[in-house]
Write a protein that holds these residues in place. Structure first.
Motif, PDB file in Angstrom:
ATOM      1  N   PHE A 125       6.078  19.185 -40.020  1.00 32.98           N
ATOM      2  CA  PHE A 125       6.693  18.706 -40.291  1.00 32.98           C
ATOM      3  C   PHE A 125       6.819  16.963 -40.705  1.00 32.98           C
ATOM      4  O   PHE A 125       7.356  16.372 -41.737  1.00 32.98           O
ATOM      5  N   ARG A 126       6.643  16.052 -39.897  1.00 37.73           N
ATOM      6  CA  ARG A 126       6.582  14.747 -39.867  1.00 37.73           C
ATOM      7  C   ARG A 126       5.588  14.725 -41.026  1.00 37.73           C
ATOM      8  O   ARG A 126       5.624  13.903 -41.951  1.00 37.73           O
ATOM      9  N   LEU A 127       4.031  15.018 -40.951  1.00 37.99           N
ATOM     10  CA  LEU A 127       2.635  15.165 -41.053  1.00 37.99           C
ATOM     11  C   LEU A 127       3.260  15.828 -43.830  1.00 37.99           C
ATOM     12  O   LEU A 127       2.604  14.931 -44.549  1.00 37.99           O
ATOM     13  N   ARG A 128       4.241  16.757 -43.681  1.00 41.35           N
ATOM     14  CA  ARG A 128       4.911  17.019 -44.559  1.00 41.35           C
ATOM     15  C   ARG A 128       5.176  15.778 -45.612  1.00 41.35           C
ATOM     16  O   ARG A 128       5.377  15.506 -46.599  1.00 41.35           O
ATOM     17  N   ARG A 129       6.200  14.996 -44.368  1.00 44.92           N
ATOM     18  CA  ARG A 129       7.534  13.742 -44.705  1.00 44.92           C
ATOM     19  C   ARG A 129       6.418  12.793 -45.291  1.00 44.92           C
ATOM     20  O   ARG A 129       6.338  12.107 -46.535  1.00 44.92           O
ATOM     21  N   GLN A 130       5.265  12.906 -44.369  1.00 41.41           N
ATOM     22  CA  GLN A 130       4.320  11.720 -44.986  1.00 41.41           C
ATOM     23  C   GLN A 130       3.441  11.860 -46.580  1.00 41.41           C
ATOM     24  O   GLN A 130       3.586  11.404 -47.237  1.00 41.41           O
ATOM     25  N   LEU A 131       3.525  13.031 -46.416  1.00 39.52           N
ATOM     26  CA  LEU A 131       2.700  13.244 -47.364  1.00 39.52           C
ATOM     27  C   LEU A 131       3.971  13.589 -48.853  1.00 39.52           C
ATOM     28  O   LEU A 131       3.154  12.702 -50.504  1.00 39.52           O
ATOM     29  N   ARG A 132       5.113  13.624 -48.549  1.00 43.33           N
ATOM     30  CA  ARG A 132       5.651  13.207 -50.470  1.00 43.33           C
ATOM     31  C   ARG A 132       6.068  12.096 -49.921  1.00 43.33           C
ATOM     32  O   ARG A 132       6.482  11.695 -51.463  1.00 43.33           O
ATOM     33  N   ARG A 133       6.011  11.330 -48.906  1.00 42.83           N
ATOM     34  CA  ARG A 133       6.121   9.332 -49.300  1.00 42.83           C
ATOM     35  C   ARG A 133       4.583   8.902 -50.028  1.00 42.83           C
ATOM     36  O   ARG A 133       4.685   8.267 -50.826  1.00 42.83           O
ATOM     37  N   PHE A 134       3.711   9.474 -50.048  1.00 36.24           N
ATOM     38  CA  PHE A 134       2.587   9.333 -50.326  1.00 36.24           C
ATOM     39  C   PHE A 134       2.081   9.892 -51.538  1.00 36.24           C
ATOM     40  O   PHE A 134       1.870   8.700 -52.690  1.00 36.24           O
ATOM     41  N   GLU A 135       2.770  10.789 -52.384  1.00 37.85           N
ATOM     42  CA  GLU A 135       3.267  11.444 -54.285  1.00 37.85           C
ATOM     43  C   GLU A 135       3.929  10.326 -54.040  1.00 37.85           C
ATOM     44  O   GLU A 135       4.001   9.940 -55.442  1.00 37.85           O
TER      45      GLU A 135
END
Length: 334
Positions: free
Chosen positions: A195-205
């Motif tokens: 879930f931390r990685l998914r949050r990082q990827l949402r911010r990346f987007e």
């Protein structure tokens, strides 16, 4: 060849050079704040700044006639990627990204001021300097002679290419977690990591996503200081951005699928265990029921005084339990 560093004490100028017909002048530029006169054709300045303060940017602004609003945006390291036009000057903001410790994505910003005879880059937060890129570009005199728009393309391409190592590393991490989730349901620490990685990827987007719009505008829009023949180069950068965003979205789907797949596999494993427990409970219910009946303290029960009663009861128990075991085995419950 003289050093590229400016002579100002405390100045955050990484490199300041003047180029004519694809050749660099021997002396570094002195940033004095005095307005630069019109330069000869095929001559331009390339100034590289790293985290300048307000006073230093004001010096550059006065020397090259930059718009105050653009300078203010360049000093704000949290701008989203964008393209703006201020008279004859093109202002572009790009965002850099790199993977830091703890699988956290770190962001930086590079702002570009592109004029007819100058290119100024203002870098915040990025740990990838442009000196090696500058040396590579200076070795290509024919391309360098094309002007500031070619330098803008080269630096943008350098920034976008920096997304790939980040995405490749995250893809490796996701693949490791995906393979581990097939064998055993992820622990809470692994789920929190996902879930931390998914949050990082949402911010990346959110942060990097507008880079696609920036590159697309550089390709299709009629902008100052961008020669129409140079648009094909920006189209290549646009293609790289789109590929990076596609890989990022695929990575998000992979991380989401890991949890979903692991949950389905765990439900399947729990279902198998439940069926096995139910099958053994049904088998054990037969001797339990018979023992329960003959364990009653009634005086008159059938076969209590029969000489072969004990063996008959065991025969019934073994026959019925064996039949149930074969039945459950045949349907896959055991």
């Amino acid at each position: 060849m003289a050093p590229d560093f400016a002579t100002h004490v405390g100045m955050t100028v990484i490199a300041a050079r003047r180029y004519s017909n694809g050749t660099a002048h021997d002396e570094a530029l002195a940033l004095t704040g005095e307005c630069v006169p019109d330069l000869a054709p095929h001559t331009f300045d390339w100034i590289g700044l790293c985290e300048p303060d307000v006073a230093e940017m004001d010096l550059v602004r006065r020397q090259y006639g930059l718009h105050p609003l653009a300078v203010e945006d360049a000093l704000n390291p949290r701008q989203l990627p964008k393209v703006e036009v201020y008279g004859r000057t093109l202002f572009v903001v790009a965002r850099t990204a790199e993977l830091r410790e703890g699988e956290e994505i770190g962001y930086g910003q590079t702002a570009f001021f592109v004029g007819p005879h100058f290119l100024i880059t203002v870098r915040f937060g990025s740990t990838r300097p442009h000196l090696s890129l500058r040396a590579e570009i200076e070795a290509q005199g024919d391309r360098l002679s094309e002007g500031p728009d070619y330098i803008l393309h080269a630096v943008l391409d350098f920034i976008v290419d920096g997304y790939l190592p980040l995405l490749e590393r995250l893809e490796e991490i996701a693949q490791e977690m995906e393979e581990a989730a097939i064998d055993v349901f992820p622990e809470q620490s692994v789920i929190r990591r996902i879930f931390r990685l998914r949050r990082q990827l949402r911010r990346f987007e959110r942060v990097i996503g507008p880079m696609e719009e920036v590159c697309e505008r550089l390709v299709v829009a009629d902008l100052p200081c961008i020669d129409p023949t140079a648009r094909i180069w920006f189209r290549d950068v646009l293609d790289h951005v789109r590929r990076a965003m596609a890989r990022m979205r695929g990575l998000k789907e992979t991380l989401a699928a890991i949890v979903e797949t692991a949950s389905l596999l765990e439900q399947h494993r729990q279902g198998e265990m439940t069926r096995q427990l139910a099958a053994w409970a049904a088998i054990l219910a037969v001797p339990t029921a018979i023992a329960g009946i003959y364990g009653m303290n009634f005086e008159y029960l059938p076969e209590l005084k029969w000489h072969y009663g004990y063996f008959a009861v065991w025969g019934v128990i073994i026959t019925v339990c064996g039949g149930l075991w074969l039945r459950f085995r045949r349907i896959g419950w055991l």
